[in-house]
Design a protein around this motif. Structure first.
Motif, short mmCIF file in Angstrom:
data_model
loop_
_atom_site.label_atom_id
_atom_site.label_comp_id
_atom_site.label_asym_id
_atom_site.label_seq_id
_atom_site.Cartn_x
_atom_site.Cartn_y
_atom_site.Cartn_z
N ARG A 94 1.84 -34.97 -36.08
CA ARG A 94 1.22 -36.28 -35.97
C ARG A 94 2.20 -37.31 -35.41
N GLY A 117 2.82 -36.99 -31.75
CA GLY A 117 1.69 -37.25 -30.87
C GLY A 117 0.96 -36.02 -30.39
N LYS A 172 6.58 -30.28 -27.66
CA LYS A 172 7.25 -31.56 -27.84
C LYS A 172 8.77 -31.50 -28.03
N SER A 203 11.29 -37.10 -33.34
CA SER A 203 9.91 -37.56 -33.14
C SER A 203 9.79 -39.06 -33.33
#
Length: 178
Positions: A75, A78, A129, A178
């Protein structure tokens, strides 16, 4: 005499700090601004009492915390939720099944499958990511694959603990980015 008392006082004041850290895990300490689910996971695996043996509750609870941490990192980074929802649900079901029948001979098979599923989730996150965290996630995969289906979970306690530690290291590294 004053130097001796001063030394003892200093040692006593530093003792709680020294005892609070698990050796070799200083890289998995997160600040308050990091992903809270990862902090919760790290806190649980580093403080849970397994001295009497590896309980199914510990493994299943650790897996639940791990799933929540993976969800938190995804989360915060993203990643669209749909990409990992099914795997997260599956991982939670696997954690639940470990407590269904405590005497089952299938626990090592179930543990290994759950660890592989968690690794797949991490690999999805890493690939999407966190390309720089390939080595950490590879170590998690190695720890998951080290679980032997034909050996009791209790006999594999060091391997199970290593998996949770490696997962914590990988998640910590991802959470910090993150």
């Amino acid at each position: 005499m004053k130097k001796l008392l001063l030394s003892i006082g200093l040692a006593v004041s530093l003792l709680p700090i020294a005892c609070a850290k698990k050796p070799g895990n200083s890289s998995t300490t997160l600040s308050r601004s990091e992903v809270s689910e990862v902090s919760d996971y790290l806190g649980y695996i580093h403080s849970a009492d397994t001295a009497e043996g590896l309980e199914h509750k510990y493994t299943s609870t650790s897996l639940r915390h791990l799933a929540k941490a993976l969800d938190g990192v995804s989360r915060k980074s993203g990643l669209p939720k749909g990409e990992i929802n099914d795997k997260l649900d599956s991982l939670m079901s696997m954690a639940d099944s470990l407590q269904t029948n405590p005497q089952s001979d299938e626990h090592p098979v179930q543990v290994r499958a759950a660890f592989i599923r968690a690794t797949e989730l991490m690999e999805s996150l890493q690939g999407a990511k966190f390309p720089d965290n390939r080595d950490e996630v590879s170590a998690v995969r190695g720890a998951a694959e080290a679980i032997t289906p034909d050996q009791s979970a209790l006999e594999q306690k060091p391997k199970i603990m290593a998996f949770f530690d490696k997962a914590g290291e990988a998640l910590s590294a991802m959470a910090k980015k993150s």
